[in-house]
Design a protein around this motif. Sequence first.
Motif, mmCIF file in Angstrom:
data_model
loop_
_atom_site.group_PDB
_atom_site.id
_atom_site.type_symbol
_atom_site.label_atom_id
_atom_site.label_comp_id
_atom_site.label_asym_id
_atom_site.label_seq_id
_atom_site.Cartn_x
_atom_site.Cartn_y
_atom_site.Cartn_z
ATOM 1 N N VAL A 165 40.253 36.716 44.122
ATOM 2 C CA VAL A 165 40.211 36.407 45.430
ATOM 3 C C VAL A 165 41.111 37.347 46.420
ATOM 4 N N LYS A 166 40.992 37.618 47.641
ATOM 5 C CA LYS A 166 41.790 38.479 48.484
ATOM 6 C C LYS A 166 43.296 37.735 48.294
ATOM 7 N N SER A 167 44.139 38.645 48.556
ATOM 8 C CA SER A 167 45.585 38.263 48.689
ATOM 9 C C SER A 167 45.933 36.993 49.210
ATOM 10 N N HIS A 171 37.911 50.436 39.468
ATOM 11 C CA HIS A 171 36.677 50.374 39.854
ATOM 12 C C HIS A 171 36.401 49.789 41.424
ATOM 13 N N GLY A 172 35.353 50.101 41.771
ATOM 14 C CA GLY A 172 35.291 49.849 43.146
ATOM 15 C C GLY A 172 33.770 48.962 43.371
ATOM 16 N N ALA A 173 33.765 47.956 44.245
ATOM 17 C CA ALA A 173 32.500 47.393 44.335
ATOM 18 C C ALA A 173 32.562 46.808 45.927
ATOM 19 N N THR A 174 31.081 46.420 46.227
ATOM 20 C CA THR A 174 30.948 45.977 47.836
ATOM 21 C C THR A 174 30.098 44.919 47.786
ATOM 22 N N VAL A 230 46.474 27.611 41.798
ATOM 23 C CA VAL A 230 46.206 26.183 41.482
ATOM 24 C C VAL A 230 45.148 25.931 40.749
ATOM 25 N N GLN A 231 44.022 26.596 41.067
ATOM 26 C CA GLN A 231 42.455 26.227 40.554
ATOM 27 C C GLN A 231 42.706 26.779 39.027
ATOM 28 N N ALA A 232 43.420 27.675 38.940
ATOM 29 C CA ALA A 232 43.567 28.584 37.640
ATOM 30 C C ALA A 232 44.274 27.577 36.574
ATOM 31 N N GLY A 238 33.267 37.414 44.263
ATOM 32 C CA GLY A 238 33.071 38.444 45.383
ATOM 33 C C GLY A 238 32.554 39.512 44.723
ATOM 34 N N ALA A 239 32.819 40.871 45.203
ATOM 35 C CA ALA A 239 32.531 42.122 44.800
ATOM 36 C C ALA A 239 33.114 42.443 43.564
ATOM 37 N N MET A 240 34.482 42.234 43.341
ATOM 38 C CA MET A 240 34.954 42.559 42.150
ATOM 39 C C MET A 240 34.980 41.498 40.856
ATOM 40 N N GLY A 241 35.059 40.312 41.317
ATOM 41 C CA GLY A 241 34.843 39.143 40.468
ATOM 42 C C GLY A 241 33.451 39.189 39.676
ATOM 43 N N MET A 267 33.593 30.837 39.804
ATOM 44 C CA MET A 267 33.913 30.004 40.919
ATOM 45 C C MET A 267 34.383 30.618 42.209
ATOM 46 N N ASP A 268 33.475 30.154 43.256
ATOM 47 C CA ASP A 268 33.672 30.844 44.342
ATOM 48 C C ASP A 268 33.207 29.770 45.837
ATOM 49 N N ILE A 269 34.159 29.878 46.719
ATOM 50 C CA ILE A 269 33.921 28.895 47.688
ATOM 51 C C ILE A 269 32.712 29.204 48.692
ATOM 52 N N GLN A 299 44.309 42.042 41.484
ATOM 53 C CA GLN A 299 44.084 42.121 42.896
ATOM 54 C C GLN A 299 44.940 43.170 43.542
ATOM 55 N N ASN A 300 44.784 43.694 44.816
ATOM 56 C CA ASN A 300 45.505 44.675 45.253
ATOM 57 C C ASN A 300 46.794 43.886 46.153
ATOM 58 N N GLY A 301 47.713 44.791 46.391
ATOM 59 C CA GLY A 301 49.027 44.312 46.919
ATOM 60 C C GLY A 301 50.091 43.910 46.058
ATOM 61 N N THR A 325 42.826 40.408 56.800
ATOM 62 C CA THR A 325 43.016 41.585 55.845
ATOM 63 C C THR A 325 44.245 41.243 54.844
ATOM 64 N N GLU A 326 44.470 42.111 54.091
ATOM 65 C CA GLU A 326 45.392 41.931 52.959
ATOM 66 C C GLU A 326 46.923 42.595 53.545
ATOM 67 N N ILE A 327 46.982 42.981 54.865
ATOM 68 C CA ILE A 327 48.153 43.639 55.362
ATOM 69 C C ILE A 327 49.520 43.088 54.715
HETATM 70 P P1 NAD Z 1 35.540 40.018 48.218
HETATM 71 O O1 NAD Z 1 36.044 39.250 49.482
HETATM 72 O O2 NAD Z 1 34.353 40.478 47.904
HETATM 73 O O3 NAD Z 1 35.604 38.477 47.131
HETATM 74 C C1 NAD Z 1 36.616 37.293 47.120
HETATM 75 C C2 NAD Z 1 35.856 36.210 47.021
HETATM 76 O O4 NAD Z 1 36.860 35.159 46.834
HETATM 77 C C3 NAD Z 1 34.961 35.851 47.946
HETATM 78 O O5 NAD Z 1 33.683 35.759 47.642
HETATM 79 C C4 NAD Z 1 35.427 34.522 48.546
HETATM 80 O O6 NAD Z 1 34.644 33.655 49.025
HETATM 81 C C5 NAD Z 1 36.240 34.161 47.455
HETATM 82 N N1 NAD Z 1 37.161 33.033 47.557
HETATM 83 C C6 NAD Z 1 38.114 33.071 48.611
HETATM 84 N N2 NAD Z 1 38.874 31.928 48.475
HETATM 85 C C7 NAD Z 1 38.693 31.397 47.318
HETATM 86 C C8 NAD Z 1 38.988 30.195 46.690
HETATM 87 N N3 NAD Z 1 40.209 29.562 47.039
HETATM 88 N N4 NAD Z 1 38.885 29.812 45.620
HETATM 89 C C9 NAD Z 1 37.300 30.603 44.913
HETATM 90 N N5 NAD Z 1 37.010 31.659 45.661
HETATM 91 C C10 NAD Z 1 37.694 32.181 46.717
HETATM 92 O O7 NAD Z 1 36.980 40.748 47.863
HETATM 93 P P2 NAD Z 1 37.039 41.898 46.743
HETATM 94 O O8 NAD Z 1 36.505 43.130 47.292
HETATM 95 O O9 NAD Z 1 36.245 41.336 45.312
HETATM 96 O O10 NAD Z 1 38.612 41.933 46.429
HETATM 97 C C11 NAD Z 1 39.179 40.986 45.573
HETATM 98 C C12 NAD Z 1 40.641 41.777 45.228
HETATM 99 O O11 NAD Z 1 40.321 42.686 44.425
HETATM 100 C C13 NAD Z 1 41.311 41.866 46.528
HETATM 101 O O12 NAD Z 1 42.658 41.856 46.326
HETATM 102 C C14 NAD Z 1 41.086 43.495 46.450
HETATM 103 O O13 NAD Z 1 41.980 44.170 47.296
HETATM 104 C C15 NAD Z 1 40.931 44.011 45.026
HETATM 105 N N6 NAD Z 1 40.039 45.015 44.850
HETATM 106 C C16 NAD Z 1 39.134 45.362 45.329
HETATM 107 C C17 NAD Z 1 38.422 46.416 45.015
HETATM 108 C C18 NAD Z 1 37.218 46.647 45.763
HETATM 109 O O14 NAD Z 1 36.526 47.745 45.652
HETATM 110 N N7 NAD Z 1 36.370 45.822 46.289
HETATM 111 C C19 NAD Z 1 38.773 47.434 44.142
HETATM 112 C C20 NAD Z 1 40.105 47.014 43.448
HETATM 113 C C21 NAD Z 1 40.809 45.985 43.925
#
Ligand code: NAD
Length: 304
Positions: free
Chosen positions: A76-78, A127-130, A86-88, A9-12, A29-31, A102-104, A266-268
């Motif tokens: 992925v999110k937490s 780094h930050g991304a959207t 498991v995938q790793a 997603g944003a960060m990967g 790899m992303d679902i 990841q955060n948290g 959320t990641e609460i």
């Molecule tokens: P995101 O939602 O943009 O990306 C997560 C991706 O994971 C999604 O594209 C989703 O489809 C995919 N996904 C979900 N389950 C999956 C699975 N089982 N296998 C493969 N892919 C799967 O989230 P993000 O913003 O990139 O954040 C990811 C982590 O990085 C979070 O823990 C977040 O807190 C942390 N983080 C984010 C930022 C930011 O600026 N966005 C900065 C620092 C840390």
Amino acid sequence: MNITFIGAGAMGGLFGYFLAKSGQNIFLMDIWEDHVNAINSRGIRVEFNGKTSWIDIPASSNMQDTRKSDLVIIFVKSTQTKQAAVQALNCLNDDGLVLTLQNGMGNADKISQIVDPDRVIAGTTSHGATILGPGLIRHAGAGPTLIGMWSGKNNTALATIKKIFCTAGIDTRIEDNIHLIVWKKLIINVGINAVTALTGIKNGKIIDTPPTGELVRMVVKEACDVALAYGMNLPDDMADQVFTIATATGPNRSSMGQDIDHHRQTEIDAINGAIVNLAQKKGIPVPVNQTLTALVQTLQTNYK
Ligand code: NAD
């Protein structure tokens, strides 16, 4: 180096882009199928200050479609960390490593329950991304990336990873006490995320609104007391550090705020919820974190 991202997603996607640009062999790899299809047809596109750059990177939404990797990066999110770990495991070379930025709190521990703990690297990134849409990411800000072996046992591959990251333009430092670094980042998220998510405000409003600032001080104080009970002696000025970051990211909506706005989970549980869980184990009362956690959980389980 062969590097697989689980969660692109944003960060990967951003880190995959940087590393692919510098010549590393990246697999995403992303679902999210639409995102994967967009990457495979048009490359991954990243917007930097209004200008978009791209690079072709192979991607897959089929979790059986693994490539043997020297490094697997979980982004992925937490809430999805366990599945990602498991995938790793399926992707790792015999001496491969897994990295989580990841955060948290709890991500590295969950990964360590599935992957050899001596092969788990944890850390934080500024780094930050959207995500703007399928295949398109906006780079929202740069800053240092801090990494270290979660088990504390040295691994010479860490220096190689740092070098590869730095060559890719990701300013990376190795930290001896990575647990303290992850705790510090946790406290920043504890201070900003739930409060902004629940109130609908942008980060900068925390400082502009005195009662909100006071609430943040309380939530951070509770979290620092819990950290201390786990041997993490955080600086006395953690609340001020939270305010500094809230000011620097003033126009932004926190990630938890964006998740609530878009009716996503959320990641609460890994942020304020982690403080509540860890506090309970030590018999420490954390009423403010408990209240914020319950309110966010209530919201996210009752989306229309
Ligand atoms: P995101 O939602 O943009 O990306 C997560 C991706 O994971 C999604 O594209 C989703 O489809 C995919 N996904 C979900 N389950 C999956 C699975 N089982 N296998 C493969 N892919 C799967 O989230 P993000 O913003 O990139 O954040 C990811 C982590 O990085 C979070 O823990 C977040 O807190 C942390 N983080 C984010 C930022 C930011 O600026 N966005 C900065 C620092 C840390």
